[in-house]
Write an enzyme that holds these catalytic residues in place. Structure first.
Site, PDB file in Angstrom:
ATOM      1  N   GLU A 183      23.865 -33.767  -0.532  1.00  0.00           N
ATOM      2  CA  GLU A 183      23.246 -34.178  -1.797  1.00  0.00           C
ATOM      3  C   GLU A 183      21.742 -34.285  -1.618  1.00  0.00           C
ATOM      4  O   GLU A 183      21.255 -34.437  -0.485  1.00  0.00           O
ATOM      5  CB  GLU A 183      23.833 -35.510  -2.257  1.00  0.00           C
ATOM      6  CG  GLU A 183      23.614 -36.623  -1.261  1.00  0.00           C
ATOM      7  CD  GLU A 183      24.467 -37.859  -1.556  1.00  0.00           C
ATOM      8  OE1 GLU A 183      25.707 -37.757  -1.462  1.00  0.00           O
ATOM      9  OE2 GLU A 183      23.875 -38.901  -1.877  1.00  0.00           O
ATOM     10  N   ASP A 205       4.836 -38.982   4.418  1.00  0.00           N
ATOM     11  CA  ASP A 205       6.107 -39.210   5.103  1.00  0.00           C
ATOM     12  C   ASP A 205       6.163 -38.532   6.464  1.00  0.00           C
ATOM     13  O   ASP A 205       6.641 -39.103   7.437  1.00  0.00           O
ATOM     14  CB  ASP A 205       7.266 -38.678   4.253  1.00  0.00           C
ATOM     15  CG  ASP A 205       7.512 -39.585   3.075  1.00  0.00           C
ATOM     16  OD1 ASP A 205       6.820 -40.611   2.985  1.00  0.00           O
ATOM     17  OD2 ASP A 205       8.382 -39.257   2.257  1.00  0.00           O
ATOM     18  N   GLU A 265       3.846 -37.717   8.502  1.00  0.00           N
ATOM     19  CA  GLU A 265       3.022 -38.405   9.489  1.00  0.00           C
ATOM     20  C   GLU A 265       3.720 -39.685   9.963  1.00  0.00           C
ATOM     21  O   GLU A 265       3.774 -39.990  11.154  1.00  0.00           O
ATOM     22  CB  GLU A 265       1.703 -38.767   8.808  1.00  0.00           C
ATOM     23  CG  GLU A 265       0.543 -38.943   9.709  1.00  0.00           C
ATOM     24  CD  GLU A 265      -0.715 -39.197   8.879  1.00  0.00           C
ATOM     25  OE1 GLU A 265      -1.459 -40.086   9.257  1.00  0.00           O
ATOM     26  OE2 GLU A 265      -0.906 -38.525   7.841  1.00  0.00           O
ATOM     27  N   LYS A 291      18.030 -35.634  -1.297  1.00  0.00           N
ATOM     28  CA  LYS A 291      17.431 -36.898  -0.879  1.00  0.00           C
ATOM     29  C   LYS A 291      16.316 -37.198  -1.870  1.00  0.00           C
ATOM     30  O   LYS A 291      15.286 -36.515  -1.895  1.00  0.00           O
ATOM     31  CB  LYS A 291      16.874 -36.780   0.542  1.00  0.00           C
ATOM     32  CG  LYS A 291      16.286 -38.100   1.031  1.00  0.00           C
ATOM     33  CD  LYS A 291      15.984 -38.023   2.508  1.00  0.00           C
ATOM     34  CE  LYS A 291      15.607 -39.359   3.091  1.00  0.00           C
ATOM     35  NZ  LYS A 291      14.608 -40.115   2.383  1.00  0.00           N
ATOM     36  N   LYS A 343      14.699 -33.436   6.359  1.00  0.00           N
ATOM     37  CA  LYS A 343      13.459 -33.597   5.608  1.00  0.00           C
ATOM     38  C   LYS A 343      12.767 -32.244   5.438  1.00  0.00           C
ATOM     39  O   LYS A 343      12.519 -31.551   6.418  1.00  0.00           O
ATOM     40  CB  LYS A 343      12.509 -34.569   6.338  1.00  0.00           C
ATOM     41  CG  LYS A 343      13.023 -36.003   6.409  1.00  0.00           C
ATOM     42  CD  LYS A 343      12.911 -36.718   5.089  1.00  0.00           C
ATOM     43  CE  LYS A 343      11.852 -37.694   4.855  1.00  0.00           C
ATOM     44  NZ  LYS A 343      11.193 -38.582   5.637  1.00  0.00           N
TER      45      LYS A 343
HETATM   46  S1  IVH Z   1      22.345 -42.710   1.790  1.00  0.00           S
HETATM   47  C1  IVH Z   1      23.712 -45.707   4.720  1.00  0.00           C
HETATM   48  N1  IVH Z   1      21.719 -40.849   0.043  1.00  0.00           N
HETATM   49  O1  IVH Z   1      16.539 -42.427   1.755  1.00  0.00           O
HETATM   50  C2  IVH Z   1      23.025 -44.547   4.157  1.00  0.00           C
HETATM   51  N2  IVH Z   1      20.019 -42.271   0.838  1.00  0.00           N
HETATM   52  O2  IVH Z   1      15.157 -42.375   4.291  1.00  0.00           O
HETATM   53  C3  IVH Z   1      21.958 -44.950   3.265  1.00  0.00           C
HETATM   54  N3  IVH Z   1      17.831 -41.871  -0.150  1.00  0.00           N
HETATM   55  O3  IVH Z   1      17.270 -45.731   2.566  1.00  0.00           O
HETATM   56  C4  IVH Z   1      21.326 -43.940   2.482  1.00  0.00           C
HETATM   57  N4  IVH Z   1      18.432 -40.218  -1.448  1.00  0.00           N
HETATM   58  O4  IVH Z   1      16.900 -45.178   0.071  1.00  0.00           O
HETATM   59  C5  IVH Z   1      21.285 -41.861   0.804  1.00  0.00           C
HETATM   60  N5  IVH Z   1      21.286 -39.195  -1.528  1.00  0.00           N
HETATM   61  C6  IVH Z   1      20.862 -40.195  -0.775  1.00  0.00           C
HETATM   62  C7  IVH Z   1      19.531 -40.612  -0.781  1.00  0.00           C
HETATM   63  C8  IVH Z   1      19.146 -41.666   0.053  1.00  0.00           C
HETATM   64  C9  IVH Z   1      17.440 -40.979  -1.054  1.00  0.00           C
HETATM   65  C10 IVH Z   1      16.969 -42.877   0.502  1.00  0.00           C
HETATM   66  C11 IVH Z   1      17.629 -44.200   0.749  1.00  0.00           C
HETATM   67  C12 IVH Z   1      17.505 -44.419   2.246  1.00  0.00           C
HETATM   68  C13 IVH Z   1      16.329 -43.546   2.558  1.00  0.00           C
HETATM   69  C14 IVH Z   1      16.267 -43.163   4.019  1.00  0.00           C
END
Ligand code: IVH
Length: 745
Positions: free
Chosen positions: A112, A34, A36, A114, A321
């Site tokens: 929250e 990721d 990279e 990720k 990140k």
């Molecule tokens: S919100 C409009 N919340 O990360 C906002 N995304 O790198 C959309 N992801 O496409 C995303 N955990 O698939 C949100 N707690 C979280 C998340 C999350 C993982 C993913 C999601 C997004 C990607 C972006």
């Protein structure tokens, strides 16, 4: 940078980003980590800002995600699915927070985890789940509705009342870490390909076309889907939501029976957010799924609406990140090893380093193209990480630390073990192989080791070391075995004289004694004659020489080989090392045909018609049987008393209407020694039983092994007989009456 240079660089960045996306989304291959990937995107963004005249409409910075694979029908989301912008440090996070607070002084932030998984869009109408789709390019994803039905905990019907006519619920699907490790261990044991990390496992599981597969594969695939979990974190289309904040939304989604995170927190001040990010990083290891950062969202929906979105990401949310676990070390050498199937694989020999808690000193580099793509030179400082915290991976060189002494790797043109010219198996293959299958020592050794393995004849004394000693000893010459054909003809006196030099696993060089510097020589199959040993006699049973007698290892190995001659047919089939014929296919073949003779007489269509076999495996069997020296192996084994017939087989049992488990519904939970999940299910079927996944009052028996969970509890609760996994072999060969039931009385 000059304009002309910038333009070339931007094109090249865009092409690389698209190539990585394509590999990841269409083929489930992770070619870069990721960090990279994010760095490439950031570089391109920076250049686009500096040279807006060259920014194209189809730049990957403007188009989210990736195209779709062709396996699934496209499904357009009612509202587009956005990605997130990233920050990589506390400083960048503080900047983002203060920018928002500058405009909205009263703002609350919802924080929250990720989740490192796969985005999924659930489309509900009047409370009923209608479709489910992956993100795809943000506008159109893949219709995975069919598979999503098997994910536990996703309501088909929302609980409560007054559901909106249409609502899209978005979230992340993931593979729990523990299940991921268990599954990979089982796959590795069965000699199958493991998943690089939980995210690949999640993606691979959700995006499999089940109905295109053989029954046993379908069951395994469904099992994998049943292990997936989801956490929801937002909504798409919902015309008039009666809510004003993101945190209220989570509460409502929870009331509807949807899985929401229990780790979300609302913070008003910057330090509260930063503290949350640090706390979550410390808890990272203990969570049941992988996270790659924290998502911070503006809580108020009114503010979210006002902030809006760019073409790719909302302005009201950002992802912090975490740095991935990676370290650097020195690449001492790149060595090529030849495996059982002749594939020549370069691997990195590294100065030992600890990554994600364990020591790494070797890492596969897959093939010469991968070595080139990674751009590493022998002698380089290289960055290592553990993909999915399991498989060590060389990410690339630290170019700044080069001092000119580094040298490029050259793929050998000839097999390092037998000198035969390496070649691709078929045109277009990248992997090079040693074509000397019959007598390349590396391949013979690998096949013999495979014969002794758990999924083969399960001969304890026949592992990597004895396979080497038997085929490449220092003495005697010629070696007791020049191929597997002679395996069952071995006698104690053949192996008694063996002296061999153990080799260093990394360099392949003979090991030397640390103090004397002399090469080490071992004689595993004989020992000094003791005073309790009977005196030496000429003739009769081999009793050694005047001064030496056969060791226990020698006697046991010959004894185990003797016993292996009458092991179940499927194990013997696996031992023939026929490409694609692992325990699952072998069980299916043995169950259907009952003897090797019957298999030899069948044509490829008859073979392919069997559940668990299919055309590829069928052709591979037919091809294998046509090769002279393969037939010689079979003839020689037969002549040594190997029994390629299952004694209890009958045509009916073969078709599984009768057998020791006739009519029984069998649940297997947790792992079973010597069996993969597929294999256990196939064995139940071959014994006339029906493998089922859920425990109910109609279940006949539940087999429990390490890792068993709630199914075990359920069986106890319902009073269904529970049997330990160690009795599984007896259960499938002799039936329920022959094993002890753990919860009897
Ligand atoms: S919100 C409009 N919340 O990360 C906002 N995304 O790198 C959309 N992801 O496409 C995303 N955990 O698939 C949100 N707690 C979280 C998340 C999350 C993982 C993913 C999601 C997004 C990607 C972006």
């Amino acid at each position: 940078m000059e304009e002309s240079e910038a333009r070339v660089e931007m094109d090249s960045l865009a092409a690389r980003i698209y190539a990585l996306r394509d590999a990841y989304y269409a083929r489930d291959e992770l070619l870069a980590d990721d960090a990279e990937y994010d760095q490439l995107v950031a570089q391109l963004e920076a250049l686009e800002e500096q040279f807006p005249q060259f920014a194209t409409d189809d730049s990957p910075t403007r188009i989210v995600g990736a195209g779709q694979s062709t396996l699934f029908a496209p499904l357009t989301h009612a509202e587009r699915m956005y990605s997130l912008d990233n920050v990589f440090s506390d400083e960048e996070m503080r900047d983002w927070l203060s920018k928002i607070r500058g405009e909205y002084p009263q703002v609350h932030f919802l924080c929250e985890p990720k989740i490192d998984g796969l985005a999924l869009n659930l489309h509900y109408e009047n409370g009923r789940l209608i479709t489910a789709a992956t993100r795809g390019d943000g506008v159109t994803g893949e219709d995975v509705s069919e598979n999503v039905q098997h994910i536990p905990g996703l309501p088909e019907m929302l609980t409560g009342t007054e559901h909106p006519a249409v609502v899209e619920v978005r979230g992340e699907v993931f593979f729990p870490i523990q299940v991921f490790h268990d599954m990979n261990a089982t796959l590795a044991e069965a000699g199958e390909r493991v998943f690089a990390n939980p995210r690949n496992a999640a993606s691979g599981s959700l995006r499999q076309k089940l109905d295109a597969r053989a029954q046993a594969k379908q069951d395994a695939g469904r099992w994998r889907i049943s292990q997936l979990k989801m956490t929801v974190h937002g909504i798409g289309a919902w015309p008039e939501p009666p809510l004003s904040t993101q945190s209220e939304l989570y509460e409502l989604l929870g009331h509807w029976g949807l899985p929401v995170s229990s780790l979300a927190e609302v913070h008003t001040d910057t330090e509260g957010v930063i503290d949350y990010i640090h706390r979550m990083n410390e808890r990272r290891e203990g969570l049941d799924h992988e996270i790659d950062g924290v998502v911070v969202k503006v809580d108020s929906w009114a503010t979210q609406r006002e902030l809006g979105a760019t073409s790719r990401a909302p302005r009201w949310a950002v992802a912090y990140k975490y740095p991935p676990e990676q370290v650097s070390t020195i690449l001492r050498d790149i060595v090529v090893s030849v495996g059982r199937t002749g594939r020549a694989t370069p691997y990195a020999v590294l100065d030992p380093v600890t990554v994600a808690g364990s020591e790494v000193e070797r890492a596969t580099l897959h093939n010469q193209d991968v070595v080139k793509a990674k751009g590493v030179l022998i002698g380089d400082h290289v960055v290592i990480r553990k993909a999915g915290d399991v498989i060590p991976e060389v990410l690339g060189p630290v170019v700044e630390r080069r001092d000119g002494s580094e040298r490029p790797f050259e793929m050998p043109t000839h097999c390092p073990e037998c000198g035969t010219r390496l070649a691709p198996q078929k045109e277009g293959d990248i992997d090079l192989r040693c074509p000397n299958q019959r007598s390349c020592p590396a391949q013979v050794r690998g096949r013999i080791e495979h014969i002794g393995s758990r999924g083969g004849l399960d001969i304890e004394g026949l592992g990597e070391v004895s396979a080497f000693a038997l085929t490449q000893p220092l003495r005697p010459s010629p070696a007791p075995l020049s191929s597997e054909a002679g395996l069952f003809g071995l006698r104690v006196e053949d192996i008694f004289p063996i002296d061999y030099q153990p080799r260093d696993a990394d360099t392949g060089q003979p090991r030397v004694d640390d103090t004397t510097g002399e090469p080490i020589v071992l004689s595993p199959f004989r020992r000094k004659r003791g005073k309790d040993d009977p005196p030496h006699q000429d003739g009769g049973d081999f009793a050694g020489t005047e001064s030496e007698v056969p060791s226990r290892a020698a006697i046991e190995l010959i004894d185990q080989l003797e016993k292996a001659r009458t092991k179940p047919l499927w194990r013997l089939l696996v031992s023939l090392n026929i490409r694609h014929v692992g325990p699952v296919a072998a069980r299916a073949l043995a169950g259907h045909f009952g003897s090797l003779e019957a298999i030899e007489a069948a044509d490829s269509q008859q073979l392919a018609a069997i559940d668990g076999v299919g055309p590829t495996i069928a052709q591979s069997i037919v091809d294998w049987l046509e090769v002279d020296w393969h037939r010689e192996i079979v003839a020689s084994w037969r002549a040594s008393g190997v029994n390629f017939v299952d004694p209890d087989w009958s045509p009916e049992a073969g078709h599984a209407e009768s057998g020791p488990l006739a009519g029984a519904k069998v649940v297997v939970t947790g792992s079973v020694d010597g069996f993969t999940r597929d294999g256990a299910a196939e064995a139940v079927r071959a014994a006339g039983g029906l493998p089922v996944s859920g425990v109910s009052k109609n279940t006949t028996v539940v087999v429990v092994g390490p890792g068993a969970g709630s199914k075990h509890d359920k069986a106890l609760e319902l009073g269904i007989p529970v049997v330990d996994q160690k009795d599984f072999s007896t259960l499938i060969t002799e039936g329920l009456a022959a094993v002890s039931v753990l919860n009897a009385d």
